[in-house]
Design an enzyme around this catalytic site. Sequence first.
Site, mmCIF file in Angstrom:
data_model
loop_
_atom_site.group_PDB
_atom_site.id
_atom_site.type_symbol
_atom_site.label_atom_id
_atom_site.label_comp_id
_atom_site.label_asym_id
_atom_site.label_seq_id
_atom_site.Cartn_x
_atom_site.Cartn_y
_atom_site.Cartn_z
ATOM 1 N N SER A 1 8.011 -47.866 -8.278
ATOM 2 C CA SER A 1 7.677 -49.146 -7.652
ATOM 3 C C SER A 1 8.936 -50.014 -7.518
ATOM 4 C CB SER A 1 6.571 -49.817 -8.473
ATOM 5 O OG SER A 1 5.969 -50.840 -7.741
ATOM 6 N N HIS B 1 3.665 -47.207 -3.298
ATOM 7 C CA HIS B 1 2.193 -47.321 -3.338
ATOM 8 C C HIS B 1 1.601 -47.239 -1.931
ATOM 9 C CE1 HIS B 1 3.025 -48.679 -7.374
ATOM 10 N NE2 HIS B 1 3.471 -49.860 -6.994
#
Lengths: 287, 281
Positions: free
Chosen positions: B138, B172
């Site tokens: 991330s 994501h």
Amino acid sequence: MEKDSSLLDDYVLSLTGAARPRVCFLPTASGDADHYVVRFYRRFSADCVASHVSLFRRDQGVGGVEEDLATHLLAQDLIYVGGGNVVSMLGAWRAHGLDSTLHKAWRKGVVLCGPSAGSLCWFREALSAFHGAPRRIRGLGLLPYSNCVHYDIEPARREEYRRFVAGGMRPGFAAEDGVALHFHGTHLERVVSSRPDGRAYRVEPLAGGAVAETPLEVSYLGADSPRSATGPHAAAATSSDRQLRYSTSPAAPTSSNRPRGHSTNPAASPGVHGNAAAGPPEAVAAA
Amino acid sequence: MSSSPTTDGEQRLIFAMGGGGFTMEPDNPLLDDYVLSLAPPAQREPRILFLPTASGDTTAQINAFYARFSGRTCVPEHLSLFRLGDLARSLEETILSQEILYVGGGSMRNLLAIWRAHGLDRLLIEAWRRGVVLAGLSAGAMCWFQGGVTRSSGPPMAIAGLGLLEGSLTVHADGEPERLPVWLASVRAGTLPGGWAVDDGVGLLFAGQRLRRVVSSRPGASAQRVDAIAGELVRARVEPELLGAGERTGPAPLDEDIHELRRVQRLRRGIVGEERGIRDR
């Protein structure tokens, strides 16, 4: 937010002059630690309109203020900055533009306060001793002095601060745990303490590399301290050699030119346009 | 710190995950074992340092890190920039003595700002030059690229990274679908360079600037390469290799000697409990 005393919190709330002050907590220096946020609400939500800003959870909507941070902060009576790591905090603040927002809030008359990192940040320079050798860091610079906190905890810190001031760091103020420096504008209005023996010092260089460490008069906020003697009037009673330290401030940038050393002006009631940099309460000293 | 020779480009490894690993897949160690396998083979017990900066150094992330790695053949340690009082060595020594640096997720804006405030950005680049493996998910994956898409201020928006890797990354891609359109629009508009969109569970391994491998901890997860050519987006699906399917990428099983060694090391470092007070400075 000392664990065993609300004296400093009560004092800084009284500076707002508001019946139910709007108080916003900035826990940035702790990494927005949950337990610290909880402690804030426990202490302040009964008497205040309490809120907090988390710079780490802005995507998650967990109760903190999310949208327009500047508008929210500028609408507060008091901004309470938590302790922790001052370098990390200033970095995160700048990334979100909070440095300039806090500047604006101060000019607007919002009372600013905080322990430890929440004290260091308002000054031009500060001694940060979070790791390894103490470092000289730049704060937001609202107050044109240097600052050192936890002055009583570690003897090494006191030595380092004196050495830095002797070596060119600007003169400033050192406070022990439980002691708060209350500035009105850029002038030190009062020094208050939640502990009967709390001390604070003005530290400035002398010729020849020496350093003067002048004890400041500290008002104990506990049961026996008459509240009527608080505020700028205390300054008027002090002898001339203290005037430098206790001179009534030419109030905040909003109302300047009050004569130094005289504090009969009721407009000088502390903090209405002031800035309180609270010395380090407990959050600070957690071992 | 004595200067170690810098490695040539191909030995500089970065493993960028779109999501996954110990903070997101507590029951699936495939990506984390793959991270350990990237350490130089000569290191029987690679030193792996976790940087939870982007989360504000949450105890939850730190605990999850130790839960995952303390039972594996490595020397796990974490660096909290909010609790530097716990650190026994200098930042430089702490960073440059590792084989693997693992960066957690959270706010990319805060991550980069706090790293810069402590001078950590320079140390991380130096570590990469010396051949320390850089890994992360991330925010901890996008930070190595020229740019990414962050939700640090709420709505997703483009943000610049450290720029060790050319191109941009968005993470994501399946789990937080609102990021992808912002990234695609930024690539089309030229505010971000072309790059990769990566699902949760997928990791991109770069050797120097070259994408060497694409792996996944989950069947069905994928990645795509996207470029803007003459104002049009050109998208190409990248099929990952599913980890754990026959191939052994994980480290060798523990033996008693390693257990003993690790116990001694931990004692020597004075590993402490999780609950640390806020050390205000």
